[in-house]
Structures are given as C-alpha cells and as structure tokens.
Design a protein around this motif. Structure first.
Motif, PDB file in Angstrom:
ATOM      1  N   ASP A 178      84.775  11.108 -40.348  1.00 43.60           N
ATOM      2  CA  ASP A 178      86.174  10.484 -40.104  1.00 43.60           C
ATOM      3  C   ASP A 178      86.611  10.433 -38.610  1.00 43.60           C
ATOM      4  O   ASP A 178      86.106  11.562 -38.041  1.00 43.60           O
ATOM      5  CB  ASP A 178      87.185  11.039 -40.775  1.00 43.60           C
ATOM      6  CG  ASP A 178      88.266   9.950 -41.234  1.00 43.60           C
ATOM      7  OD1 ASP A 178      88.483   8.974 -40.865  1.00 43.60           O
ATOM      8  OD2 ASP A 178      88.871  10.375 -42.438  1.00 43.60           O
ATOM      9  N   ASP A 179      87.193   9.669 -37.908  1.00 42.85           N
ATOM     10  CA  ASP A 179      88.126   9.656 -36.817  1.00 42.85           C
ATOM     11  C   ASP A 179      86.963   9.708 -35.718  1.00 42.85           C
ATOM     12  O   ASP A 179      87.087  10.830 -34.638  1.00 42.85           O
ATOM     13  CB  ASP A 179      89.012  10.844 -36.801  1.00 42.85           C
ATOM     14  CG  ASP A 179      90.123  10.762 -37.922  1.00 42.85           C
ATOM     15  OD1 ASP A 179      90.260   9.546 -38.317  1.00 42.85           O
ATOM     16  OD2 ASP A 179      90.722  11.555 -38.182  1.00 42.85           O
ATOM     17  N   THR A 182      87.049  11.321 -31.581  1.00 42.01           N
ATOM     18  CA  THR A 182      88.111  12.293 -31.311  1.00 42.01           C
ATOM     19  C   THR A 182      87.904  13.520 -31.410  1.00 42.01           C
ATOM     20  O   THR A 182      87.029  13.817 -32.211  1.00 42.01           O
ATOM     21  CB  THR A 182      89.323  11.717 -32.233  1.00 42.01           C
ATOM     22  OG1 THR A 182      89.054  12.040 -33.397  1.00 42.01           O
ATOM     23  CG2 THR A 182      89.915  10.238 -31.896  1.00 42.01           C
ATOM     24  N   ASP A 201      87.583   5.787 -34.948  1.00 44.44           N
ATOM     25  CA  ASP A 201      88.997   5.900 -34.933  1.00 44.44           C
ATOM     26  C   ASP A 201      89.756   4.892 -34.632  1.00 44.44           C
ATOM     27  O   ASP A 201      89.651   4.241 -33.764  1.00 44.44           O
ATOM     28  CB  ASP A 201      89.460   7.289 -34.140  1.00 44.44           C
ATOM     29  CG  ASP A 201      90.552   7.725 -34.511  1.00 44.44           C
ATOM     30  OD1 ASP A 201      90.877   8.443 -35.538  1.00 44.44           O
ATOM     31  OD2 ASP A 201      91.637   7.448 -33.780  1.00 44.44           O
TER      32      ASP A 201
END
Ligand code: C2E
Ligand code: CA
Ligand code: CA
Ligand code: CA
Length: 278
Positions: A178-179, A182, A201
């Motif tokens: 996820d994301d 970042t 993200d």
C-alpha cells in the motif's frame, strides 16, 4: 496567539488533561465497539482504467458510534495501534470481508476483495495461521482475497515476513504494498519483495497533472512494477484527466472517487447486480 501567552500553567495542563481524557474515553469506546463487533466495512471498487470494468474491491473499516457520529479511520486506526487493539480490529475486518465475499458470490459477483493489515501485526507468528484458519472457516478461497500491507516502521525488517507472504502468494492470494512510494515502503525492499501488486499512493495520483515530480514518481513505480512482474494499482483517481495520464503511462488499474466512494455492500450489490462496469 495573545490568548495562549496568557494561559497559566494550570489552565494549560487542564486543557491537556481534557485531551488525554477524551482520548482515553475514545479508546474505551473502541475497545467496547470491538467486543460488540460494532464496526463495519465499506467496499471501494477497483476498476480496469481502459474499460471501467470491476476487477476487485478494497474493504475499509468504518466506526459509527451509538449516537450516530462517525470516527474517521485516520483517527481510530492509529488509536487502535497505540492501544494494542489493531490485531483485534483487523481480524474483525477479515471476518467481515469473508462475509462480504460470500454475499457478493451469492449475487454473482466474484472478484478479489482486499483488506488492510498493519505490518506490525504480520510479525505475530500466529498471524498467518489465524488468517488461513479464518478463510477455511468461511469457505473463502485465497484467490478471493488480497492482503494490503500498510506501511509502518516494521517494513524495515520486511525480510522477516517475506516467507509467510510468499506462502500466501503460492496459495493464490494477492499481496499489495500500500501507499507505495511514500515513507517506509521504499525501494530498499524491492530486492526481496514478496508481493504481487504495488499501490501507487494517492498523493502522486492527485498531482500527476500539475507536478512533474509526481508524474515522474508514478512513471518510476510503473517501471519498477514491470521490471519485477508486479501489478500496479493507482489510488485516489478522482478525475478523467488523471485517469488518462495514468493510462498513457501504462497503468491499467485504479480506484477512486471517479468511479465510486467506499460504500456499504448492500448499496453496491444493488448497483452491480445489473452492471459491473462503472
Ligand atoms: P488506505 O489503505 O490507503 O485506503 C485508501 C483511503 O483513501 C481510504 O480512506 C479511502 O476512502 C480513500 N480514498 C479512496 N479513493 C479516494 C479518492 O478518490 N480521493 C480521496 N481523497 N480519498 C480516496 P479511509 O477509508 O479513510 O482509510 C484511511 C486509512 O485507514 C487507509 O488508507 C488505511 O491505511 C487505514 N485503514 C482503513 N481500514 C483499515 C483496516 O481495516 N485495517 C487497517 N490496519 N487499516 C485500515
Ligand atoms: Ca489500503
Ligand atoms: Ca493506500
Ligand atoms: Ca494510506
């Protein structure tokens, strides 16, 4: 401000106590809500960007309190993490996700549903067995689910959980980072990456049209995913312009308000019964 300057220490500490008291009360409410299974999930569709076809869902935890007020996930998820309640919360979400999959199947919809797991809890040696046990209990196949690993400091020792993730992937479950792009979910894990999917993200997707740097990050993530044979999914797609730029860069899947906000299962089933194209 001037007023703050004139606050006495006592006034200041009274305000501070009040904040702690509220946090503590919220924490107790959350503990109670979990014990009563009073949280629910909403599902957000994932779509194929070229033809708007439904390819999956993400289950997102929702907490509506007894007075009808909603607490936002970016409030209660960190709270659950610090209060040691996150594995209980995520276990409840896995169960609700399994129930949702059964209901979707009954409505003739068979696409994988993703759930979020804080990476800290993946270090619990029982996590994977519990997960597989839950799937068996509900009669859900691993291919019907997608584990989304939300970033945290634990990602620094990602190698430790890689073998279990590989096991899930061998069983047919998709594993998404996820994301991506970042914080901790950085390039340093790429060499021992046990994943099937990178989620771009939403901060980069949001700025893809305005910021050359954001556009470059998106391009880089797409190149990485190609190089390692991974799928890429763009988060937070809100406009047609963003969709077109993503498509032009070779991104094939996305989710975002352009297609649908996260919604309760009943609402989605009604909409999708007739048509699985957004
Ligand atoms: P996430 O996993 O990155 O989820 C995506 C967030 O973006 C969701 O926020 C979703 O509602 C929102 N979103 C989706 N499309 C758009 C869009 O087009 N524009 C904008 N502005 N936002 C969009 P949500 O539901 O508030 O969840 C926030 C975060 O809370 C999640 O971020 C995830 O990290 C965490 N979370 C939610 N449910 C769970 C859960 O069951 N377990 C764990 N561990 N974390 C969860
Ligand atoms: Ca997610
Ligand atoms: Ca995300
Ligand atoms: Ca996020």
């Amino acid at each position: 401000t001037a007023r703050q300057k004139h606050l006495t220490f006592l006034e200041y500490s009274a305000g501070f106590d009040e904040e702690i008291r509220q946090r503590y009360a919220l924490m107790n409410d959350l503990r109670l809500a979990l014990a009563q299974r009073a949280l629910h999930i909403e599902l957000q569709p994932k779509v194929s960007l070229s033809d708007n076809r439904l390819i999956g869902f993400e289950a997102l935890a929702r907490w509506e309190r007894e007075d009808g007020s909603r607490v936002r996930p970016d409030q209660f998820i960190p709270l659950a993490e610090t209060a040691g309640l996150i594995s209980e919360l995520d276990q409840l979400v896995v169960e609700l996700t399994c129930e949702a999959i059964k209901q979707l199947n009954a409505a003739g919809i068979d696409v994988p549903v993703a759930f979020n797991a804080s990476s800290d809890e993946l270090f619990d040696p029982d996590y994977f067995d519990t997960l597989i046990g839950t799937l068996k209990k509900y009669g859900v196949r691993p291919e019907q689910m997608n584990l989304e690993i939300t970033e945290s400091r634990a990602m620094e020792s990602y190698e430790k959980i890689a073998p279990q993730l590989k096991r899930l992937i061998e069983m047919g479950m998709a594993v998404s980072i996820d994301d991506f792009g970042t914080g901790y979910s950085s390039l340093s894990h790429i060499t021992h990456l046990a994943a099937t999917t990178l989620k771009i993200d939403q901060v980069f997707v949001r700025q893809i049209g305005e910021s050359p740097q954001a556009a470059q990050v998106v391009e880089m993530i797409l190149r990485i995913s190609e190089r390692f044979g991974l799928n890429a999914v763009a988060e937070g797609v809100e406009t047609l312009e963003q969709r077109d730029l993503l498509l032009a860069k070779g991104c094939r899947a996305g989710q975002g308000y352009l297609y649908s906000r996260p919604q309760r299962l009943e609402v989605l089933i009604d909409k999708l019964a007739s048509n699985t194209v957004f």
